[in-house]
Design a protein around this motif. Structure first.
Motif, PDB file in Angstrom:
ATOM      1  N   ASP A  55       0.811  -1.223   0.000  1.00  0.00           N
ATOM      2  CA  ASP A  55       0.000   0.000   0.000  1.00  0.00           C
ATOM      3  C   ASP A  55       0.838   1.265   0.000  1.00  0.00           C
ATOM      4  O   ASP A  55       0.305   2.364   0.127  1.00  0.00           O
ATOM      5  N   SER A  57       2.842   2.287   2.250  1.00  0.00           N
ATOM      6  CA  SER A  57       3.006   2.901   3.571  1.00  0.00           C
ATOM      7  C   SER A  57       4.477   3.145   3.856  1.00  0.00           C
ATOM      8  O   SER A  57       5.334   2.335   3.519  1.00  0.00           O
ATOM      9  N   THR A  58       4.735   4.261   4.497  1.00  0.00           N
ATOM     10  CA  THR A  58       6.107   4.629   4.839  1.00  0.00           C
ATOM     11  C   THR A  58       6.236   4.872   6.336  1.00  0.00           C
ATOM     12  O   THR A  58       5.265   5.283   6.997  1.00  0.00           O
TER      13      THR A  58
END
Length: 131
Positions: A55, A57-58
């Motif tokens: 997705d 995401s970080t």
């Protein structure tokens, strides 16, 4: 053969910017979380940031939030670390690492957990920030 190859390090003045690249091969890149870590002379290796493919995401260590940005290009099997507003304390060898356990990778980046158990590591690129 699994490879992670970092590039983009160098010497920069405080306040400057650098972009690091990590090119991966030999494993299913899309299925792995990729993280950046650093090790300053005489210090333990610490997490900097990681990114998840599923997705996008970080996650970031508190010390680099707002200054560093991680991104990935799955078509090129490459992860980038854009580093802005660099400080002398950012001086270190920067490594990228990959692990199929996404939760574990996030944990080692955002806490003081030992990162050495991650699946794959590159050899690092040196970043030196002068004052």
């Amino acid at each position: 053969e699994v490879q992670l190859v970092e590039s983009g390090g160098g010497l920069v003045q405080a306040g400057g910017s650098l972009r690091l690249s990590c090119v991966a091969s030999g494993f299913a890149f899309d299925d792995y979380a990729i993280g950046w870590f650093r090790q300053a002379p005489g210090k333990e290796r610490e997490g900097v940031s990681c990114i998840v493919s599923s997705d996008g995401s970080t996650f970031y260590a508190d010390s680099v939030k707002g200054r560093f940005t991680i991104s990935r290009d799955d078509s090129k099997n490459t992860v980038y670390l854009q580093m802005n507003s660099l400080k002398p304390e950012d001086t270190a060898v920067y490594y990228c690492a990959a692990d199929s356990d996404i939760v574990h990778t996030i944990a080692v980046v955002t806490t003081t957990l030992d990162p050495y158990g991650l699946d794959y590591w590159g050899k690092g690129t040196l970043v030196t920030v002068s004052s």
